[in-house]
Design an enzyme around this catalytic site. Structure first.
Site, short mmCIF file in Angstrom:
data_model
loop_
_atom_site.label_atom_id
_atom_site.label_comp_id
_atom_site.label_asym_id
_atom_site.label_seq_id
_atom_site.Cartn_x
_atom_site.Cartn_y
_atom_site.Cartn_z
N LYS A 112 0.82 -1.21 0.00
CA LYS A 112 0.00 0.00 0.00
C LYS A 112 0.86 1.27 0.00
CE LYS A 112 -4.04 -2.22 0.82
NZ LYS A 112 -3.57 -3.61 0.72
C1 LIG Z 1 -4.13 -4.72 0.28
C2 LIG Z 1 -3.32 -5.93 0.20
C3 LIG Z 1 -3.60 -6.93 -0.74
C4 LIG Z 1 -4.77 -6.83 -1.69
O1 LIG Z 1 -4.60 -5.84 -2.67
P1 LIG Z 1 -5.85 -5.26 -3.48
O2 LIG Z 1 -5.31 -4.17 -4.29
O3 LIG Z 1 -6.84 -4.81 -2.46
O4 LIG Z 1 -6.39 -6.40 -4.28
C5 LIG Z 1 -2.78 -8.03 -0.79
N1 LIG Z 1 -1.75 -8.16 0.07
C6 LIG Z 1 -1.47 -7.24 1.00
C7 LIG Z 1 -0.34 -7.47 1.94
C8 LIG Z 1 -2.23 -6.09 1.09
O5 LIG Z 1 -1.94 -5.17 2.01
#
Ligand SMILES: *Cc1c(COP(=O)(O)O)cnc(C)c1O
Length: 495
Positions: A112
């Site tokens: 993120k």
């Molecule tokens: C948010 C997240 C995901 C999922 O990603 P999306 O874009 O919501 O599909 C997968 N792995 C981790 C560690 C995340 O923080």
């Protein structure tokens, strides 16, 4: 050529990127989508000679056409700096025949950060461009990682406040500790008595409350969203796919025009949608491998054409993927319907009402680039162990879901195309699940002890983000019921 953004549900006039970034979600509840996906205007060979920030600029300038080059470059400089523990920003590691794209070298050691370290700067620049004088209030629902990454991005950024709701019993202990120790007078962290979907639904409700919006405006506040539905998060995620392809080309690991598959551990469908956009820009991506955990609503969707959230919500060891409503899928639905807002609106109304919808055969035929599958808890743990025992590489649980699904894809298809696996979190963020997967004997050790064990086992230094929470004091202890979320917001803002 200018790119304008309109709602997937059709209401309102198209807006420029900066307005779409400020609004986050369209007023009709739809998501902002570009009126066309711009094509890359530099060759992959040229891009292969650039560093991460330069590639990011080449991608973002094509989508954010109402920003000046100077504005974008400033945002990029401020985002991808020493907060990341490597100048490469998104390095890769080859392990057991696949390329793990490590998207976790930012301040909160999860992917993120790739978007949330730039979003605050894009927002402040957008506010300036649009002569917004109100304070921007960021409201976010998180399944764990978004919350901390958003808090880290917005803490003490002048002209902003940030409120994060997370499911009190639905995030890992380390994720929770990371959030409740967040400094910054403009931050509020709230544990709700419900799951992630409750938190997300509650936030959406607050956003679409017109009366509240009026009250806010009078008091000098305006809401915005840092959730993955914001176009200011989606586009920065396109960059690392372009960067990685170009880098592999530059290193001679790919030939010009050669296809590259992408496997993505998926929750809200933002990361994999970014790969889909990268493909539409002309990047030679082959299959988009969409990996789910036991909350396999997307796997069922790709298989049957029916999206059905009426099922048991499962808590897994990959909590950031414990999601039954993948918000960003709405954008894909819109595109495969032929950029048709009426169809999208009807389907989303069905999702809101009956909790499910079915796409037409014509739409389903547009999904040929996608492959969906899932890994259960046992398979995920086994994959962590396989990689560790095979070559000493340790992945987190989310990445392991994608890696296990990629193995299923390989077995089913025999497709030898080179594959990038999006590695979305550092194993240090989910230490206990990771260590238990490697050997049950670790189950009796304390959390902090485990961190040192993992460090020794993987041969990787304990990340700064983990060192910090070992000593940081808890500064947030607010909790609330799902139906009290709005009151909690008002109290914090003093309205
Ligand atoms: C948010 C997240 C995901 C999922 O990603 P999306 O874009 O919501 O599909 C997968 N792995 C981790 C560690 C995340 O923080």
């Amino acid at each position: 050529m200018e790119v304008l953004y309109s709602s997937t549900r059709g209401d309102g006039a198209p807006v420029g990127a900066s307005q779409a970034i400020l609004k986050g979600l369209s007023e009709d509840g739809g998501l902002f989508v570009p009126d066309h996906i711009p094509a890359l205007d530099k060759s992959l060979k040229e891009l292969s000679e650039m560093d991460y920030k330069q590639v990011a600029y080449e991608v973002m300038k094509l989508f954010f056409t109402d920003f000046t080059g100077e504005e974008l470059k400033t945002c990029i400089e401020r985002a991808y700096d020493e907060k990341f523990d490597t100048e490469l920003i998104a390095p890769g590691v080859e392990a057991m025949g696949a390329y793990y794209l490590e998207l976790f070298h930012g301040p909160t050691i999860a992917f993120k950060d790739m978007a949330l370290s730039i979003l605050p700067h894009l927002m402040i620049a957008s506010a300036k461009k649009n002569h917004i004088r109100q304070e921007i209030v960021i409201l976010t629902a998180t399944s764990g990682d978004t919350g901390k990454a958003a808090l880290a991005g917005f803490a003490d950024v002048e002209g902003t406040r940030i409120i994060v709701f997370y499911p009190k019993n639905g995030v890992s202990p380390i994720q929770e500790k990371q959030m409740v120790t967040q400094k910054g007078a403009n931050t509020l962290v709230v544990g709700i008595h419900g799951n992630f979907d409750d938190a997300q639904t509650g936030v959406k409700k607050i956003f679409s409350d017109k009366k509240l919006a009026e009250e806010m405006e009078k008091k000098g506040f305006v809401f915005s969203s840092a959730n993955s539905i914001n176009i200011g998060r989606l586009v920065p995620q396109v960059c690392y796919y372009v960067y990685t392809y170009a880098k592999l080309l530059g290193e001679g690991r790919l030939k010009e025009g050669e296809k590259l598959n992408v496997a993505v551990p998926t929750g809200n469908f933002g990361n994999i949608l970014a790969a889909y956009y990268a493909k539409k820009m002309g990047l030679p991506i082959g299959k988009l491998i969409c990996a789910s955990n036991e909350n396999k609503v997307l796997y069922d969707f790709f298989r049957t054409g029916t999206y059905d959230r009426n099922r048991k919500f499962v808590l897994t060891s990959s909590p950031s993927m414990d999601i039954l409503i993948s918000s960003n899928l709405e954008r894909l639905i819109y595109h495969i319907a032929g950029d048709d807002a009426d169809t999208t609106k009807k389907l989303m109304a069905a999702l809101g009402g009956q909790g499910k919808y079915e796409i037409t055969a014509e739409m389903k035929a547009q999904l040929g680039d996608f492959y969906g599958n899932y890994a259960d808890e046992t398979e995920t743990a086994a994959e962590i162990r396989r990689l560790y025992e095979g070559c000493g590489y340790v992945t987190d649980t989310h990445t392991a879901v994608a890696s296990a699904v990629y193995q299923k894809y390989l077995k089913e298809t025999g497709d030898k195309t080179g594959t990038v696996i999006a590695s979305t979190a550092s194993p240090f963020k989910f230490t206990r699940s990771v260590m238990n997967a490697i050997d049950q004997k670790y189950d009796s050790m304390g959390d902090l002890e485990l961190v040192d064990e993992l460090s020794a086992l993987a041969g990787v230094k304990v990340p700064r983000a983990i060192e910090e929470i070992r000593t940081a004091p808890v500064v947030h202890d607010t909790q609330c019921d799902v139906d009290k979320m709005q009151d909690t917001v008002k109290e914090f803002l003093g309205i």
